[in-house]
Design a protein around this motif. Sequence first.
Motif, PDB file in Angstrom:
ATOM      1  N   LEU A 251       0.855  -1.182   0.000  1.00 21.14           N
ATOM      2  CA  LEU A 251       0.000   0.000   0.000  1.00 21.14           C
ATOM      3  C   LEU A 251       0.898   1.241   0.000  1.00 21.14           C
ATOM      4  N   ILE A 252       0.283   2.377  -0.281  1.00 21.17           N
ATOM      5  CA  ILE A 252       1.055   3.616  -0.195  1.00 21.17           C
ATOM      6  C   ILE A 252       0.801   4.198   1.185  1.00 21.17           C
ATOM      7  N   ALA A 253       1.825   4.042   2.037  1.00 18.67           N
ATOM      8  CA  ALA A 253       1.649   4.263   3.480  1.00 18.67           C
ATOM      9  C   ALA A 253       1.193   5.674   3.822  1.00 18.67           C
ATOM     10  N   ASN A 254       1.690   6.669   3.085  1.00 22.19           N
ATOM     11  CA  ASN A 254       1.351   8.038   3.480  1.00 22.19           C
ATOM     12  C   ASN A 254       0.151   8.595   2.705  1.00 22.19           C
ATOM     13  N   MET A 255      -0.532   7.720   1.991  1.00 23.37           N
ATOM     14  CA  MET A 255      -1.788   8.138   1.372  1.00 23.37           C
ATOM     15  C   MET A 255      -2.965   7.544   2.143  1.00 23.37           C
ATOM     16  N   SER A 256      -4.122   8.185   2.037  1.00 22.68           N
ATOM     17  CA  SER A 256      -5.283   7.751   2.825  1.00 22.68           C
ATOM     18  C   SER A 256      -5.860   6.446   2.271  1.00 22.68           C
ATOM     19  N   VAL A 257      -6.735   5.869   3.067  1.00 24.43           N
ATOM     20  CA  VAL A 257      -7.464   4.662   2.653  1.00 24.43           C
ATOM     21  C   VAL A 257      -8.185   4.926   1.325  1.00 24.43           C
ATOM     22  N   MET A 258      -8.874   6.054   1.277  1.00 21.59           N
ATOM     23  CA  MET A 258      -9.632   6.451   0.092  1.00 21.59           C
ATOM     24  C   MET A 258      -8.720   6.565  -1.137  1.00 21.59           C
ATOM     25  N   GLU A 259      -7.582   7.221  -0.956  1.00 22.07           N
ATOM     26  CA  GLU A 259      -6.653   7.399  -2.085  1.00 22.07           C
ATOM     27  C   GLU A 259      -6.095   6.054  -2.551  1.00 22.07           C
ATOM     28  N   ASN A 260      -5.780   5.181  -1.589  1.00 18.23           N
ATOM     29  CA  ASN A 260      -5.274   3.863  -1.972  1.00 18.23           C
ATOM     30  C   ASN A 260      -6.314   3.076  -2.770  1.00 18.23           C
ATOM     31  N   LEU A 261      -7.573   3.248  -2.410  1.00 16.89           N
ATOM     32  CA  LEU A 261      -8.628   2.496  -3.107  1.00 16.89           C
ATOM     33  C   LEU A 261      -8.851   2.981  -4.536  1.00 16.89           C
ATOM     34  N   THR A 262      -8.622   4.248  -4.765  1.00 12.48           N
ATOM     35  CA  THR A 262      -8.975   4.795  -6.082  1.00 12.48           C
ATOM     36  C   THR A 262      -7.765   4.950  -7.003  1.00 12.48           C
ATOM     37  N   ILE A 263      -6.585   4.624  -6.484  1.00 16.79           N
ATOM     38  CA  ILE A 263      -5.362   4.959  -7.223  1.00 16.79           C
ATOM     39  C   ILE A 263      -5.246   4.263  -8.579  1.00 16.79           C
ATOM     40  N   GLY A 264      -5.739   3.039  -8.682  1.00 20.71           N
ATOM     41  CA  GLY A 264      -5.551   2.324  -9.951  1.00 20.71           C
ATOM     42  C   GLY A 264      -6.730   2.447 -10.899  1.00 20.71           C
ATOM     43  N   THR A 265      -7.768   3.150 -10.466  1.00 21.34           N
ATOM     44  CA  THR A 265      -9.047   3.048 -11.184  1.00 21.34           C
ATOM     45  C   THR A 265      -9.087   3.835 -12.489  1.00 21.34           C
ATOM     46  N   HIS A 266      -8.024   4.560 -12.805  1.00 19.42           N
ATOM     47  CA  HIS A 266      -8.007   5.300 -14.080  1.00 19.42           C
ATOM     48  C   HIS A 266      -8.177   4.348 -15.273  1.00 19.42           C
ATOM     49  N   ILE A 267      -7.792   3.068 -15.093  1.00 19.90           N
ATOM     50  CA  ILE A 267      -7.940   2.142 -16.224  1.00 19.90           C
ATOM     51  C   ILE A 267      -9.411   1.864 -16.510  1.00 19.90           C
ATOM     52  N   ARG A 268     -10.293   2.306 -15.612  1.00 22.68           N
ATOM     53  CA  ARG A 268     -11.722   2.013 -15.807  1.00 22.68           C
ATOM     54  C   ARG A 268     -12.490   3.149 -16.443  1.00 22.68           C
ATOM     55  N   ARG A 269     -11.842   4.229 -16.761  1.00 20.87           N
ATOM     56  CA  ARG A 269     -12.481   5.359 -17.461  1.00 20.87           C
ATOM     57  C   ARG A 269     -13.766   5.836 -16.776  1.00 20.87           C
ATOM     58  N   GLY A 270     -13.713   5.899 -15.445  1.00 17.71           N
ATOM     59  CA  GLY A 270     -14.785   6.576 -14.733  1.00 17.71           C
ATOM     60  C   GLY A 270     -16.098   5.842 -14.533  1.00 17.71           C
ATOM     61  N   GLU A 271     -16.246   4.626 -15.104  1.00 11.84           N
ATOM     62  CA  GLU A 271     -17.553   3.981 -14.977  1.00 11.84           C
ATOM     63  C   GLU A 271     -17.780   3.430 -13.568  1.00 11.84           C
TER      64      GLU A 271
END
Length: 234
Positions: free
Chosen positions: A89-109
Amino acid sequence: MALLEVENLQTNYGAIKALRGISFMVEEGQVVTLIGANGAGKSTTINTITGLLKPVSGSVRFMGQDITGWRADRVTKLRLIQVPEGRQLIANMSVMENLTIGTHIRRGEKIDEDLANIFTRFPRLNERRTQKAGLLSGGEQQMLAVGRALMMRPRLLMLDEPSMGLAPLLVNEVFQIIAEIKAQGIPILLVEQNARKALQIADYVYVLDRGQIVNQGTAEELRSDPAILSAYLG
Ligand code: ATP
């Protein structure tokens, strides 16, 4: 055609032959587990499939496509998703940020909808959504790593030692979550040292020993195999 077909895969670390030609499959809807002792080559298998390591020979086919030697980011775009050992995980990022970090591959759906589902499934992540990932307990970090992978809507989820370092109660919780993911129909390749737990949830099992598959069968078959009982179920 199986969802994932690995054939005669060989991976080296310099002079060390970590995988000596392994072959296995994962079918749609299945939980397949690779069990084996420390150093058997379980992590190397997952890391070769996802493109973090390059094999010296053999092939990986996913949904009928030859993806052998593909770069990791390209493999991820096929939604072949790994929850790495040690969670990463990215230790100094929030739970929310860690959850959404890879989702760009989904084009917002439907990302918000999936996020809401994750927070329903993992209430403790919801309570801690603004906290830094590095401050979570071991069990919470594992939940977050699984949640992050689910946010990618995996076509195949590969879990590398999800129970590692967790207290028994949390191990049960992690396996409960794996069962829920299975019930949702998401195929899983599970790598585990905790053979007892892995055999409870798996449809099919491969036993890895020093870079080779030395045994395989349905979980039921292997649970009643005396050699497996003494070697892996103590
Ligand atoms: P573990 O449960 O310890 O992760 P594993 O079954 O996943 O075990 P691998 O990590 O895949 O095993 O290791 C397979 C073999 O490759 C072992 O002999 C290990 O020592 C070796 N190995 C793993 N990583 C490296 C590396 N970065 N450099 C050199 N050798 C490595």
